[in-house]
Write an enzyme that holds these catalytic residues in place. Structure first.
Site, PDB file in Angstrom:
ATOM      1  N   LYS A   1      87.121  96.241   8.904  1.00 49.27           N
ATOM      2  CA  LYS A   1      87.368  94.489   9.366  1.00 49.27           C
ATOM      3  C   LYS A   1      87.989  93.659   8.694  1.00 49.27           C
ATOM      4  CE  LYS A   1      88.110  92.255  14.114  1.00 49.27           C
ATOM      5  NZ  LYS A   1      87.473  92.052  15.631  1.00 49.27           N
TER       6      LYS A   1
ATOM      7  N   SER B   1      89.441  93.212  19.269  1.00 50.03           N
ATOM      8  CA  SER B   1      90.147  92.385  18.266  1.00 50.03           C
ATOM      9  C   SER B   1      89.400  93.765  17.033  1.00 50.03           C
ATOM     10  CB  SER B   1      89.209  91.953  18.097  1.00 50.03           C
ATOM     11  OG  SER B   1      88.729  90.953  17.236  1.00 50.03           O
TER      12      SER B   1
ATOM     13  N   SER C   1      84.768  93.295  20.595  1.00 51.52           N
ATOM     14  CA  SER C   1      85.648  93.684  20.027  1.00 51.52           C
ATOM     15  C   SER C   1      85.586  94.809  19.531  1.00 51.52           C
ATOM     16  CB  SER C   1      86.254  92.798  19.615  1.00 51.52           C
ATOM     17  OG  SER C   1      86.924  91.748  19.850  1.00 51.52           O
TER      18      SER C   1
END
Lengths: 111, 514, 482
Positions: free
Chosen positions: B111, B186, B210
């Site tokens: 990420k 996210s 997330s």
């Protein structure tokens, strides 16, 4: 903002005003257009209104939790470690001069 | 809430489970076959033994990325050259008779808020566009010696604030199962990358769900570890007392393997748990016989949980029962207030964590005649609307006169949630709940109303507030054919029993019990 | 400064840089004067993803300081103090807020008065900004430059109760505090170099008991002199306002050394909202009791104890100012050496306070402890007159050496018994008629002979010794070769 500050969340959600949002935006160093101010005021108010359900809880005697687990005394030895190379540091800088970060003038003293 | 009459993405049929199907790589981005369908365990075993070439494994993944990434947009940056060099080095190690490690040759996505030295780490924000950290996150330093091949930086909601990966300065990620739907957020890019076979594993971060929520929406496994189990050094902070890095994988065993590689005490993180802990994989294969499973009533029946999701959870409970577990409902009353507490605590910490983005030392700078003008112009141009919203909300919650009513109270709710969980774990080994209240919703459907978006996190938030681990396992499909995730929750450092139960669900799902 | 009928109330906040090798939350060197931005790392630069880790030695120093100030140690937390300023890499400062590590102590001034200490807590220092263009003053600058070498340096902030009355007492407080901080090893106490920074809170009220007046904070005090001047100015300003019927506004003011006055920094509306909340990246600090006890046991000798020791040795013959001066300047080892050598400690103290103190101003100190003890003995025994001893002392301080050699060099030879006897004999032989009268009992002639001996020895004779020899000769009669 300090005088007459409400102590319950429901009343706050009803009272949150564009002025309060503008103040908070300034505290956070955000410049909002009038449209944005309008939009965000509505959105923040609805989030705060939803969060008012916490009021129903009997919380007076409950201690707050800042950390999920109560670790204590995490410390390190006073031993020097390698630093970054200055070139690497200043390479990230939007503006640099004489080995320092260059910024526009500051108008006020530090608090 | 479930999108009526929606069609599936082209070609996306059948089981998208952990094993690849043999045959050609036809179908949609979620149809995996060949090397891209292998598990991490299989890849590592193959590379270590010399049967598989790390370079070959990587090339197949890069080809797949080339084919489907334009439609999915899982990545902010594909690190093809660096990955190739790394894969070659791993093959060299093997050729020399050395062991590259338990993730040998495994393509891993990171990420884009995990710091990678010399490689842009942008948090999908304009304010960090092009910023190259001069250091690696601790988790990255652990992936290297394990033989992993970092393949790219994945897309995300800006600064991890969001549940759909639509709040990204680089554009949204599309759900590989249906390109018109969100992947969740996210960590949507990481979830999509694993679901689409771009990587075998990926790391995301989970502050309010997330990792788990996008895992559910993308039909993969996603884990939030016990708070403090995985170092946060090098994880760009959103809400410091809630953030944890967690792995995505296509199998429970892979997720446990990945977690074992990145977990462990880090002296650079003061909140890192000291001491050694049992391997997350240590109880795999033991089945569910005799375990006590509590279905969290308040979440199973929460307002907003769609019918198909609720039914899938029921079947999950039944599957565990059939496997020999004692399954009952349990009330964990305070979780109802988790959402409200979270939306005070997380934005408050975030408002402080994001203050450093001021145009002085790195990142975007928009000029101003004086420093204050520069701050305001930079931050206004650099942050997207969701970030601004949360920063203002958080600033408000901490501001003079409001601290006790907002932040202070929310911290007390946190205590209640922890106590309620402690009570629950006296009678149960693990808890069960939905992960996301619905299957993947269409892009653009919830962006306009923040509150609607926030409700996506209602089932995942309590674990972050308590600091407890939780995992989402694919279990069933919605009425629209899109993946559903079942969530297994465990007490602090309960990863072994958590994975143990998750594996049972996974096996049941494979057998078609979902 | 006298403000008739008014009492000046002062509270002081002193920031003390700690003498650690590394910064408070990272391993960068805690060093001065290096090239800008060379002692930085992701943590003290506040780079995204960085995390603080507490320096154990800084905690030890904080406990030492707290113990030396008679504070109680308690479990404590770190908090974030949020505000935007370019010398702060994170745009928040990690500090301690409502639960600091040290609370509730006191400091005793040399005068004997106790000043309460509210708290002494840990916090990180900021970087340094330089203003370019204009007169180097912040408001006129064209732009600024920032160096983060000092960002993250450990500080202890010591907050006093408003127990101080007036500028002199404030200076006394800072002097004593500095001595204590240096004694603990936590600080080098160099106010001029910025390792000790003082802000003061000043208010006035009608003399006598009653509520405290509105206070103003005054910043930018770079020396003890500035501190004194600023308090005087501010007190007068406030008294004038109140006597004119106006009110004192609570605000922060800036001391302008060249203008000799304070200026308002911020209007009331801009009072800072720091949005304190517990630092989530750090855990609670609860120094184990055993560790605290060990630190206290190893605390070393504090100025008050040193003063007591000197006073005990010197007895009533010295003033408390002299004792204070001796200890303040670190000269008490000389007193110890003198006392150990059997010399008069009171004389030692007087010589140190009255002579050596003045000689030290800006110059080197080459006076050895043993040599000083010898000199005191020499003066004590009459081998040197006071004037001679002071001259020798001056040389010993600036050049070093042994008092016997310096005395000889200066022609202050202490005359041996034999040599003196010879001179006495010569003088007596040269003045037989005067000797007869003296020997017969005419005491007035003692002065005559002493004067002759003095002239013959160029003033180097100890006149008491000469008197003694004359008397002996007179009474012994047979001793001299008459």
């Amino acid at each position: 903002m300090g005088t007459g500050a409400p102590t319950t969340m429901t009343s706050v959600a009803e009272r949150i005003s564009k002025d309060q949002v503008a103040h908070v935006a300034h505290l956070a160093r955000l410049a909002l257009s009038d449209d944005e101010l309008e939009l965000y005021t509505g959105q923040l108010a609805s989030v705060l209104a939803h969060a008012a359900d916490i009021e129903a809880l009997d919380i007076a005697g409950v201690p707050p939790t800042a950390h999920p687990f109560p670790l204590t005394n995490v410390m390190r030895e006073d031993e020097p470690q390698p630093c970054l190379e200055r070139d690497e540091v200043l390479a990230m800088a939007p503006e640099a001069e004489a080995g320092q970060f260059r910024i526009p003038r500051i108008l006020s003293e530090a608090p | 809430m479930s999108p009526a009459g929606s069609t599936q993405g082209h070609g996306s049929q059948g089981d998208h489970g952990s094993q690849g199907q043999s045959g050609e790589d036809r179908g949609g981005p979620a149809d995996l076959s060949g090397l891209v369908g292998l598990s991490a365990t299989e890849v590592a075993a193959g590379v270590r033994s010399g049967e598989l070439s790390a370079v070959e494994v990587l090339e197949q993944h890069l080809e797949r990325i080339q084919r489907w990434e334009p439609a999915v947009h899982a990545f902010n940056l594909v690190m093809a050259e660096a990955a190739r060099k790394r894969a070659e080095a791993i093959d060299d190690l093997v050729a020399r008779g050395e062991d590259p490690g338990p993730l040998a040759g495994v393509p891993v996505g990171l990420k884009d808020l995990i710091c990678t030295r010399g490689v842009p780490t942008t948090c999908s924000s304009r304010i960090l566009a092009g910023w190259k950290p001069p250091y690696d996150a601790t988790v990255v330093t652990r992936l290297g010696p394990a033989g992993a091949v970092v393949t790219g930086k994945t897309n995300m909601d800006e600064f991890a604030m969001g549940s759909s990966t639509e709040h990204s300065a680089t554009g949204p990620t599309h759900n590989p199962h249906d390109l018109g739907k969100v992947p969740g957020g996210s960590s949507g890019g990481s979830a999509a990358a694993v679901a689409a076979g771009f990587c075998t594993l990926a790391l995301g971060s989970d502050t309010g769900g997330s990792v788990r929520q996008p895992a559910a929406l993308c039909g993969v496994v996603g884990v939030k570890p016990t708070y403090g189990l995985v170092s946060r050094y090098g994880l760009v902070a959103f809400a410091s007392s809630l953030d944890q890095i967690g792995p995505f994988a296509r199998s429970v065993a892979d997720a446990a393997l990945a977690l074992d590689v990145i977990a462990g005490h880090d002296p650079a993180d003061s909140t890192s748990l000291p001491g050694q802990h049992p391997s997350a994989a240590s109880r795999l294969g033991r089945g569910a016989e005799g375990l006590r499973v509590g279905v969290i009533a308040e979440l199973a029946n929460a307002q907003g949980v769609a019918g198909d999701v609720a039914k899938a959870l029921e079947r999950a409970a039944q599957a565990l029962s059939a496997a020999g577990a004692k399954v009952d409902e349990i009330s964990v009353p305070s979780v109802t207030y988790g959402l409200s507490a979270y939306y005070m605590i997380a934005p408050a910490e975030a408002s402080s964590n994001l203050a450093r983005y001021d145009g002085v030392r790195y990142g975007l700078r928009v000029p101003g005649r004086d420093i204050t003008e520069m701050y305001m112009a930079t931050r206004s141009a650099g942050f997207g609307p969701e970030v601004k919203r949360r920063v203002m909300l958080g600033t408000y919650a901490l501001s003079a006169g409001y601290y006790e009513a907002f932040y202070g109270k929310a911290q007390k709710v946190r205590t209640l949630i922890i106590r309620d969980f402690e009570d629950a774990y006296r009678s149960f080994d693990v808890l069960l709940a939905p992960t996301a209240p619905t299957t993947a919703f269409p892009l653009g459907a919830k962006v306009a109303d923040p509150l609607t978006m926030y409700l996506n996190d209602v089932c995942t938030i309590p674990s972050n507030l308590a600091g407890h681990p939780a995992v989402s396992v694919p279990f069933g499909k919605g009425d629209d054919g899109l993946p559903i995730g079942a969530q297994v929750l465990a007490p602090a450092l309960g990863e072994p029993v958590m994975f143990q139960v998750a594996e049972v669900l996974e096996e049941a799902a494979k057998r078609g019990a979902e | 400064m006298t403000l008739q009928g008014w009492e000046v109330v002062v509270g002081l906040e002193v920031h003390c840089e700690l003498r650690t090798r590394t910064k408070l939350f990272c391993g960068c060197p805690n060093s001065f004067g290096d090239e800008p931005n060379t002692n930085v790392c992701p943590v003290c630069l506040g780079l995204p993803g960085s995390l603080p880790v507490l320096n154990g030695e800084a905690v030890a120093h904080a406990v030492r300081i707290g113990a030396a100030l008679n504070c109680r140690q308690q479990p404590s937390l770190f908090h974030r103090k949020n505000y935007f300023y370019p010398d702060m890499p994170k745009d928040y400062q990690i500090s301690q807020y409502d639960v600091p590590v040290n609370v509730g102590g006191w400091l005793e001034l040399p005068s004997g008065k106790r000043v309460g200490i509210v708290r002494a807590h840990l916090e990180e220092d900021t970087g340094k900004t330089t203003h370019v263009g204009g007169g180097g003053r912040i408001h006129e600058a064209g732009y600024s430059l920032v160096d983060y070498n000092r960002a993250g340096v450990p500080l202890v902030e010591i907050v006093s109760e408003p127990d101080i009355r007036g500028p002199e007492e404030a200076k006394e407080y800072v002097e004593e505090l500095r001595g204590i901080l240096v004694a603990t090893g936590a600080s080098d106490g160099k106010m001029e170099e910025g390792s000790l920074r003082v802000d003061c809170n000043v208010s006035v009220r009608p003399a006598g008991p009653g509520p405290l007046g509105t206070r103003c904070e005054v910043k930018n005090l770079n020396s003890l002199r500035s501190l004194g001047r600023a308090i005087s100015y501010e007190a007068e300003r406030q008294v004038q306002l109140l006597e004119a019927g106006a009110e004192v506004e609570q605000e922060t003011r800036h001391w302008d050394e060249s203008a000799g006055r304070t200026f308002s920094m911020r209007s009331k509306e801009e009072a800072f909202d720091y949005r304190y909340f517990p630092e989530p990246d750090l855990v609670a600090l609860d120094p184990p009791a055993q560790w605290v006890a060990q630190i206290k046991a190893e605390l070393g000798v504090l100025p008050a104890q040193r003063r007591q020791k000197v006073a005990d040795a010197a007895g009533l013959s010295v003033s408390s100012e002299a004792v204070s001066t001796v200890v303040r300047l670190g000269l008490d080892p000389y007193v110890e050496a003198a006392a150990a050598a059997g010399a008069d400690a009171g004389l030692a103290v007087r010589r140190l306070a009255n002579e050596v103190a003045g000689l030290l101003d800006g110059g080197p100190n080459r006076l050895g402890a043993a040599e000083f003890a010898s000199l005191v003995l020499m003066e004590q025994n009459g081998e040197l007159t006071s004037a001679q001893a002071r001259s020798v002392l001056k040389v010993l301080v600036s050049e070093g050496g042994r008092p016997e050699d310096v005395a000889a060099r200066l022609g202050f030879e202490a005359m041996g018994e034999g040599a003196l006897q010879e001179v006495v004999d010569q003088v007596v032989a040269a003045n037989p008629r005067e000797w007869e009268r003296y020997a017969a009992g005419d005491e007035k002639l003692a002065g005559f002979f002493i004067g002759k001996v003095k002239a013959a020895t160029s003033g180097n004779a100890d006149l008491r010794a000469v008197s003694e020899l004359l008397r002996l000769r007179r009474s012994g009669k047979a001793a001299a070769g008459s």
